[in-house]
Design a protein around this motif. Sequence first.
Motif, PDB file in Angstrom:
ATOM      1  N   GLN A 126     -56.073  22.215  30.464  1.00 35.69           N
ATOM      2  CA  GLN A 126     -54.902  22.502  30.267  1.00 35.69           C
ATOM      3  C   GLN A 126     -54.620  21.418  28.779  1.00 35.69           C
ATOM      4  OE1 GLN A 126     -52.894  21.629  34.055  1.00 35.69           O
ATOM      5  NE2 GLN A 126     -53.468  23.721  35.053  1.00 35.69           N
ATOM      6  N   ILE A 127     -53.675  21.963  28.453  1.00 37.37           N
ATOM      7  CA  ILE A 127     -53.280  21.207  26.889  1.00 37.37           C
ATOM      8  C   ILE A 127     -51.664  20.443  26.984  1.00 37.37           C
ATOM      9  CG2 ILE A 127     -52.937  20.560  25.058  1.00 37.37           C
ATOM     10  CD1 ILE A 127     -56.331  22.528  24.076  1.00 37.37           C
ATOM     11  N   VAL A 128     -50.979  19.608  26.979  1.00 37.78           N
ATOM     12  CA  VAL A 128     -49.783  18.617  27.551  1.00 37.78           C
ATOM     13  C   VAL A 128     -49.159  18.823  25.969  1.00 37.78           C
ATOM     14  CG1 VAL A 128     -48.378  17.123  28.326  1.00 37.78           C
ATOM     15  CG2 VAL A 128     -50.094  18.327  29.909  1.00 37.78           C
ATOM     16  N   GLU A 129     -48.080  19.809  25.682  1.00 35.42           N
ATOM     17  CA  GLU A 129     -47.775  18.896  24.276  1.00 35.42           C
ATOM     18  C   GLU A 129     -45.433  18.650  24.875  1.00 35.42           C
ATOM     19  OE1 GLU A 129     -48.187  19.482  20.440  1.00 35.42           O
ATOM     20  OE2 GLU A 129     -49.947  19.533  20.870  1.00 35.42           O
ATOM     21  N   PRO A 130     -45.404  18.350  23.304  1.00 39.19           N
ATOM     22  CA  PRO A 130     -43.645  17.476  23.615  1.00 39.19           C
ATOM     23  C   PRO A 130     -43.248  19.047  23.437  1.00 39.19           C
ATOM     24  CG  PRO A 130     -44.732  15.883  22.728  1.00 39.19           C
ATOM     25  CD  PRO A 130     -45.711  16.719  22.497  1.00 39.19           C
ATOM     26  N   PHE A 131     -42.146  19.583  24.304  1.00 39.96           N
ATOM     27  CA  PHE A 131     -41.739  20.634  23.926  1.00 39.96           C
ATOM     28  C   PHE A 131     -40.067  20.747  23.814  1.00 39.96           C
ATOM     29  CE2 PHE A 131     -39.421  24.740  25.724  1.00 39.96           C
ATOM     30  CZ  PHE A 131     -39.994  25.372  25.001  1.00 39.96           C
ATOM     31  N   ILE A 132     -39.399  20.223  23.959  1.00 41.54           N
ATOM     32  CA  ILE A 132     -37.412  19.518  23.455  1.00 41.54           C
ATOM     33  C   ILE A 132     -37.883  17.933  23.418  1.00 41.54           C
ATOM     34  CG2 ILE A 132     -35.243  19.799  23.738  1.00 41.54           C
ATOM     35  CD1 ILE A 132     -35.782  21.693  25.868  1.00 41.54           C
ATOM     36  N   VAL A 149     -52.767  31.199  28.613  1.00 36.28           N
ATOM     37  CA  VAL A 149     -52.889  32.779  29.348  1.00 36.28           C
ATOM     38  C   VAL A 149     -51.552  31.985  30.194  1.00 36.28           C
ATOM     39  CG1 VAL A 149     -55.103  33.357  30.362  1.00 36.28           C
ATOM     40  CG2 VAL A 149     -54.002  31.401  31.705  1.00 36.28           C
ATOM     41  N   GLN A 150     -51.188  30.929  29.655  1.00 39.34           N
ATOM     42  CA  GLN A 150     -49.723  30.870  30.170  1.00 39.34           C
ATOM     43  C   GLN A 150     -48.985  29.904  29.456  1.00 39.34           C
ATOM     44  OE1 GLN A 150     -49.584  30.375  34.525  1.00 39.34           O
ATOM     45  NE2 GLN A 150     -47.201  30.116  34.558  1.00 39.34           N
ATOM     46  N   ASP A 151     -47.976  29.236  29.419  1.00 43.97           N
ATOM     47  CA  ASP A 151     -47.390  28.407  29.197  1.00 43.97           C
ATOM     48  C   ASP A 151     -46.377  27.764  30.183  1.00 43.97           C
ATOM     49  OD1 ASP A 151     -48.582  27.915  26.490  1.00 43.97           O
ATOM     50  OD2 ASP A 151     -46.664  28.863  25.855  1.00 43.97           O
ATOM     51  N   SER A 152     -46.067  26.528  30.501  1.00 42.80           N
ATOM     52  CA  SER A 152     -45.127  26.381  31.708  1.00 42.80           C
ATOM     53  C   SER A 152     -44.519  25.328  30.881  1.00 42.80           C
ATOM     54  CB  SER A 152     -45.787  25.559  32.551  1.00 42.80           C
ATOM     55  OG  SER A 152     -46.483  26.541  33.364  1.00 42.80           O
ATOM     56  N   ILE A 153     -43.071  25.206  30.884  1.00 42.39           N
ATOM     57  CA  ILE A 153     -42.060  24.075  30.830  1.00 42.39           C
ATOM     58  C   ILE A 153     -41.848  22.479  32.105  1.00 42.39           C
ATOM     59  CG2 ILE A 153     -39.808  23.668  30.010  1.00 42.39           C
ATOM     60  CD1 ILE A 153     -39.337  25.927  29.073  1.00 42.39           C
ATOM     61  N   CYS A 154     -41.993  21.470  31.876  1.00 43.11           N
ATOM     62  CA  CYS A 154     -42.788  20.628  32.587  1.00 43.11           C
ATOM     63  C   CYS A 154     -41.626  19.577  32.629  1.00 43.11           C
ATOM     64  CB  CYS A 154     -43.594  19.977  33.206  1.00 43.11           C
ATOM     65  SG  CYS A 154     -44.713  21.677  33.562  1.00 43.11           S
ATOM     66  N   VAL A 155     -41.574  18.654  33.377  1.00 47.76           N
ATOM     67  CA  VAL A 155     -40.772  17.614  32.928  1.00 47.76           C
ATOM     68  C   VAL A 155     -40.962  16.361  33.351  1.00 47.76           C
ATOM     69  CG1 VAL A 155     -38.837  15.819  33.725  1.00 47.76           C
ATOM     70  CG2 VAL A 155     -38.595  18.448  33.502  1.00 47.76           C
ATOM     71  N   THR A 156     -42.078  15.458  32.743  1.00 47.88           N
ATOM     72  CA  THR A 156     -42.205  14.092  33.088  1.00 47.88           C
ATOM     73  C   THR A 156     -42.474  13.003  34.017  1.00 47.88           C
ATOM     74  OG1 THR A 156     -42.261  13.061  31.478  1.00 47.88           O
ATOM     75  CG2 THR A 156     -44.164  14.746  31.242  1.00 47.88           C
ATOM     76  N   GLN A 157     -42.401  12.237  34.194  1.00 49.96           N
ATOM     77  CA  GLN A 157     -41.965  11.568  35.266  1.00 49.96           C
ATOM     78  C   GLN A 157     -41.299  10.176  34.608  1.00 49.96           C
ATOM     79  OE1 GLN A 157     -45.260   9.201  37.177  1.00 49.96           O
ATOM     80  NE2 GLN A 157     -45.186  10.400  38.943  1.00 49.96           N
ATOM     81  N   ASP A 158     -41.450  10.582  33.491  1.00 53.48           N
ATOM     82  CA  ASP A 158     -40.643  10.058  32.000  1.00 53.48           C
ATOM     83  C   ASP A 158     -39.851  10.021  31.624  1.00 53.48           C
ATOM     84  OD1 ASP A 158     -42.486  10.603  30.677  1.00 53.48           O
ATOM     85  OD2 ASP A 158     -42.078   9.178  29.382  1.00 53.48           O
ATOM     86  N   ILE A 184     -44.328  21.038  27.095  1.00 52.02           N
ATOM     87  CA  ILE A 184     -44.933  22.021  27.645  1.00 52.02           C
ATOM     88  C   ILE A 184     -46.418  22.520  28.218  1.00 52.02           C
ATOM     89  CG2 ILE A 184     -45.200  22.937  25.099  1.00 52.02           C
ATOM     90  CD1 ILE A 184     -44.843  25.761  26.066  1.00 52.02           C
ATOM     91  N   VAL A 185     -46.784  22.448  29.164  1.00 52.80           N
ATOM     92  CA  VAL A 185     -48.415  22.468  29.674  1.00 52.80           C
ATOM     93  C   VAL A 185     -49.266  24.222  29.086  1.00 52.80           C
ATOM     94  CG1 VAL A 185     -50.091  22.322  31.227  1.00 52.80           C
ATOM     95  CG2 VAL A 185     -47.530  21.267  31.750  1.00 52.80           C
ATOM     96  N   GLU A 186     -50.289  24.386  28.474  1.00 54.98           N
ATOM     97  CA  GLU A 186     -50.744  25.122  28.193  1.00 54.98           C
ATOM     98  C   GLU A 186     -51.846  25.542  29.181  1.00 54.98           C
ATOM     99  OE1 GLU A 186     -52.059  24.176  24.179  1.00 54.98           O
ATOM    100  OE2 GLU A 186     -49.743  23.822  22.878  1.00 54.98           O
TER     101      GLU A 186
END
Length: 145
Positions: free
Chosen positions: A56-62, A33-42, A47-49
Motif C-alpha cells: 500500500q502506498i499513501v499519497e496526498p489527494f486533495i 487493484v484499488q485506490d481508496s480515499i481516506c482522511v488521516t488523523q490530522d 489516496i491509498v493505492e
Amino acid sequence: MEHPTGKRIDGAVRSIYGKAITGSRKKKRRKRVQDSICVTQDGKIIIVEMYDTGEQIVEPFIINITGRWDVYRIKFVKTKIREQYFIISFPLSDMYIIGKKSQNSEKGLYDYFVKGGIKFNSRLSKSRIMTALFQGFGPEIENCN
C-alpha cells in the motif's frame, strides 16, 4: 555451443535462447487493484493505492481541503424540478460540491470538483483522480437519502 544431438548452434540461435532465458527470470510487475480515499488523523485527505502484492502506498489527494465529508441528497418538493441533486459538504473547510445525481460518473464528479475549486495532487494523473473520485464518492452519492 553444441546442441544435445551434436550439431553446432550458431550465434543467432544462441542469442534467441539467451533472451528467452533472461526473459523468464524477469520480476513480476505489480498491479494497482484499488485506490481508496481516506482522511488521516490530522485531517488530510489522502489516496491509498493498493497493489496485488499487498503493498500500500499513501499519497496526498486533495490539497486545499481538510477533514471529513458528508453527502446529502437535495429534493425539491412542490416544484416541477424532477432532477435529483447531491451535495458533498466539507464542514471543516467551508466548501461544498453540488451536482446532478444523473452525472454521478468519473467525468461528472471530476468536473464538479474542479469547478468547485478543489485542488488535487499534481503528481496524480487526471484519469487516476477521476477513478478515485468515482470509487470514493460515487457509491455514497448513489446510496444517500
